[in-house]
Design a protein around this motif. Sequence first.
Motif, PDB file in Angstrom:
ATOM      1  N   MET A 164       0.828  -1.201   0.000  1.00  0.00           N
ATOM      2  CA  MET A 164       0.000   0.000   0.000  1.00  0.00           C
ATOM      3  C   MET A 164       0.865   1.255   0.000  1.00  0.00           C
ATOM      4  O   MET A 164       0.544   2.252  -0.649  1.00  0.00           O
ATOM      5  CB  MET A 164      -0.931  -0.016   1.211  1.00  0.00           C
ATOM      6  N   HIS A 165       1.985   1.182   0.699  1.00  0.00           N
ATOM      7  CA  HIS A 165       2.911   2.318   0.676  1.00  0.00           C
ATOM      8  C   HIS A 165       3.463   2.521  -0.732  1.00  0.00           C
ATOM      9  O   HIS A 165       3.550   3.662  -1.220  1.00  0.00           O
ATOM     10  CB  HIS A 165       4.051   2.078   1.666  1.00  0.00           C
ATOM     11  N   MET A 169       3.313   5.649  -3.330  1.00  0.00           N
ATOM     12  CA  MET A 169       4.479   6.203  -4.011  1.00  0.00           C
ATOM     13  C   MET A 169       4.200   6.367  -5.508  1.00  0.00           C
ATOM     14  O   MET A 169       4.588   7.375  -6.114  1.00  0.00           O
ATOM     15  CB  MET A 169       5.688   5.281  -3.809  1.00  0.00           C
ATOM     16  N   ILE A 170       3.544   5.390  -6.103  1.00  0.00           N
ATOM     17  CA  ILE A 170       3.209   5.478  -7.527  1.00  0.00           C
ATOM     18  C   ILE A 170       2.292   6.669  -7.787  1.00  0.00           C
ATOM     19  O   ILE A 170       2.471   7.420  -8.757  1.00  0.00           O
ATOM     20  CB  ILE A 170       2.547   4.164  -8.002  1.00  0.00           C
ATOM     21  N   ILE A 171       1.309   6.856  -6.898  1.00  0.00           N
ATOM     22  CA  ILE A 171       0.439   8.027  -7.011  1.00  0.00           C
ATOM     23  C   ILE A 171       1.266   9.307  -6.894  1.00  0.00           C
ATOM     24  O   ILE A 171       1.083  10.267  -7.661  1.00  0.00           O
ATOM     25  CB  ILE A 171      -0.656   7.992  -5.933  1.00  0.00           C
ATOM     26  N   GLY A 172       2.193   9.325  -5.939  1.00  0.00           N
ATOM     27  CA  GLY A 172       3.038  10.502  -5.747  1.00  0.00           C
ATOM     28  C   GLY A 172       3.878  10.816  -6.971  1.00  0.00           C
ATOM     29  O   GLY A 172       3.978  11.976  -7.390  1.00  0.00           O
ATOM     30  N   VAL A 173       4.488   9.794  -7.564  1.00  0.00           N
ATOM     31  CA  VAL A 173       5.292   9.999  -8.777  1.00  0.00           C
ATOM     32  C   VAL A 173       4.418  10.533  -9.909  1.00  0.00           C
ATOM     33  O   VAL A 173       4.833  11.421 -10.675  1.00  0.00           O
ATOM     34  CB  VAL A 173       5.983   8.687  -9.184  1.00  0.00           C
ATOM     35  N   SER A 174       3.195  10.018 -10.014  1.00  0.00           N
ATOM     36  CA  SER A 174       2.274  10.501 -11.048  1.00  0.00           C
ATOM     37  C   SER A 174       1.923  11.969 -10.830  1.00  0.00           C
ATOM     38  O   SER A 174       1.893  12.762 -11.779  1.00  0.00           O
ATOM     39  CB  SER A 174       0.995   9.653 -11.046  1.00  0.00           C
ATOM     40  N   HIS A 204       5.644  14.114   1.626  1.00  0.00           N
ATOM     41  CA  HIS A 204       6.253  14.003   2.955  1.00  0.00           C
ATOM     42  C   HIS A 204       5.487  12.997   3.819  1.00  0.00           C
ATOM     43  O   HIS A 204       6.097  12.255   4.605  1.00  0.00           O
ATOM     44  CB  HIS A 204       6.282  15.367   3.646  1.00  0.00           C
ATOM     45  N   PHE A 205       4.172  12.979   3.678  1.00  0.00           N
ATOM     46  CA  PHE A 205       3.378  12.005   4.427  1.00  0.00           C
ATOM     47  C   PHE A 205       3.783  10.581   4.062  1.00  0.00           C
ATOM     48  O   PHE A 205       3.989   9.731   4.946  1.00  0.00           O
ATOM     49  CB  PHE A 205       1.886  12.211   4.153  1.00  0.00           C
ATOM     50  N   VAL A 206       3.908  10.315   2.779  1.00  0.00           N
ATOM     51  CA  VAL A 206       4.302   8.975   2.333  1.00  0.00           C
ATOM     52  C   VAL A 206       5.686   8.630   2.867  1.00  0.00           C
ATOM     53  O   VAL A 206       5.946   7.492   3.282  1.00  0.00           O
ATOM     54  CB  VAL A 206       4.263   8.883   0.794  1.00  0.00           C
ATOM     55  N   ASP A 207       6.585   9.596   2.884  1.00  0.00           N
ATOM     56  CA  ASP A 207       7.926   9.362   3.429  1.00  0.00           C
ATOM     57  C   ASP A 207       7.867   9.032   4.919  1.00  0.00           C
ATOM     58  O   ASP A 207       8.562   8.131   5.398  1.00  0.00           O
ATOM     59  CB  ASP A 207       8.804  10.603   3.215  1.00  0.00           C
ATOM     60  N   LEU A 213       7.493   2.255   8.953  1.00  0.00           N
ATOM     61  CA  LEU A 213       7.506   0.875   8.457  1.00  0.00           C
ATOM     62  C   LEU A 213       8.890   0.242   8.570  1.00  0.00           C
ATOM     63  O   LEU A 213       9.008  -0.940   8.922  1.00  0.00           O
ATOM     64  CB  LEU A 213       7.053   0.834   6.988  1.00  0.00           C
ATOM     65  N   PHE A 214       9.917   1.008   8.287  1.00  0.00           N
ATOM     66  CA  PHE A 214      11.267   0.443   8.280  1.00  0.00           C
ATOM     67  C   PHE A 214      11.670  -0.153   9.630  1.00  0.00           C
ATOM     68  O   PHE A 214      12.069  -1.328   9.694  1.00  0.00           O
ATOM     69  CB  PHE A 214      12.272   1.508   7.826  1.00  0.00           C
ATOM     70  N   PRO A 215      11.572   0.574  10.734  1.00  0.00           N
ATOM     71  CA  PRO A 215      11.951  -0.056  12.011  1.00  0.00           C
ATOM     72  C   PRO A 215      11.005  -1.170  12.437  1.00  0.00           C
ATOM     73  O   PRO A 215      11.445  -2.182  12.988  1.00  0.00           O
ATOM     74  CB  PRO A 215      11.932   1.106  13.011  1.00  0.00           C
ATOM     75  N   LEU A 216       9.703  -1.007  12.185  1.00  0.00           N
ATOM     76  CA  LEU A 216       8.748  -2.030  12.616  1.00  0.00           C
ATOM     77  C   LEU A 216       8.960  -3.354  11.900  1.00  0.00           C
ATOM     78  O   LEU A 216       8.891  -4.427  12.517  1.00  0.00           O
ATOM     79  CB  LEU A 216       7.317  -1.540  12.383  1.00  0.00           C
ATOM     80  N   LEU A 217       9.209  -3.309  10.609  1.00  0.00           N
ATOM     81  CA  LEU A 217       9.311  -4.542   9.825  1.00  0.00           C
ATOM     82  C   LEU A 217      10.732  -5.077   9.734  1.00  0.00           C
ATOM     83  O   LEU A 217      10.938  -6.291   9.642  1.00  0.00           O
ATOM     84  CB  LEU A 217       8.762  -4.308   8.412  1.00  0.00           C
ATOM     85  N   TYR A 218      11.708  -4.189   9.753  1.00  0.00           N
ATOM     86  CA  TYR A 218      13.086  -4.598   9.483  1.00  0.00           C
ATOM     87  C   TYR A 218      13.976  -4.674  10.729  1.00  0.00           C
ATOM     88  O   TYR A 218      14.907  -5.470  10.759  1.00  0.00           O
ATOM     89  CB  TYR A 218      13.745  -3.623   8.499  1.00  0.00           C
ATOM     90  N   LEU A 219      13.714  -3.831  11.722  1.00  0.00           N
ATOM     91  CA  LEU A 219      14.714  -3.645  12.770  1.00  0.00           C
ATOM     92  C   LEU A 219      14.359  -4.231  14.135  1.00  0.00           C
ATOM     93  O   LEU A 219      15.156  -4.962  14.715  1.00  0.00           O
ATOM     94  CB  LEU A 219      15.005  -2.146  12.929  1.00  0.00           C
TER      95      LEU A 219
END
Length: 225
Positions: A164-165, A169-174, A204-207, A213-219
């Motif tokens: 979903m993130h 991002m795809i929407i943001g690039v568009s 900025h919201f998407v960022d 997400l990064f710490p929750l899923l990866y760290l």
Amino acid sequence: MQASPATEHHNPALKHHFADMAQQKETVTLGMWLFLVTEIMFFGGMFAAYLVYRILYYNAWVAGSQQMEIKLGALNTAVLICSSLTMVLAVHFAKENKKNLVVVFLLITILLGLGFLGVKAVEYHNHWIHHEVPGQYFAFEHTGNYDPRHVQIFFSLYFAMTGMHAFHMIIGVSLLSWLTIRALRGDFTSEYNSPVEMCGLYWHFVDVVWIYLFPLLYLISHQHV
């Protein structure tokens, strides 16, 4: 010198249902913040599900987290932080009425966004070839005190949240591509730059979502051996 009502009325960017440019910008800004609140609630549901299942199936969560590619995740984090900087610069130069610099920094932001999606595609491919995609062909080596089916829940949330993130991002690039075309036409001036600023808020919201997400899923559950 402040523009007169007559001048405001003839500004081509001023919509007929607004009294002046200031009112138009305030309304647009309020609308964007309300939209972002709904997005926070949307992602908040997935974050809540993550928290509940992590408490219930902690060992499975730790096992699933070992399969996360921290280096790629960290690379994407750095890419998004840099893209936030370039987006800020695009907004700044739009307010300064510097068309060429707006285009340059929008294009850099787009490239960084595409780079993020490319790295994410590599991660998804690696999970696919290791049979870590939930479904009929999911396979996970059971080496601990947990049910492998619970690891599949971890990966289900991983793909739901990061997918979903990535969609956002795809929407943001568009949106940034649309802004670039408009910037090339000279649509934005120091008096009218709301589209750039509002798309910047969205970016900025998407960022920020990824920063969580990064710490929750990866760290936080990853065991460094």
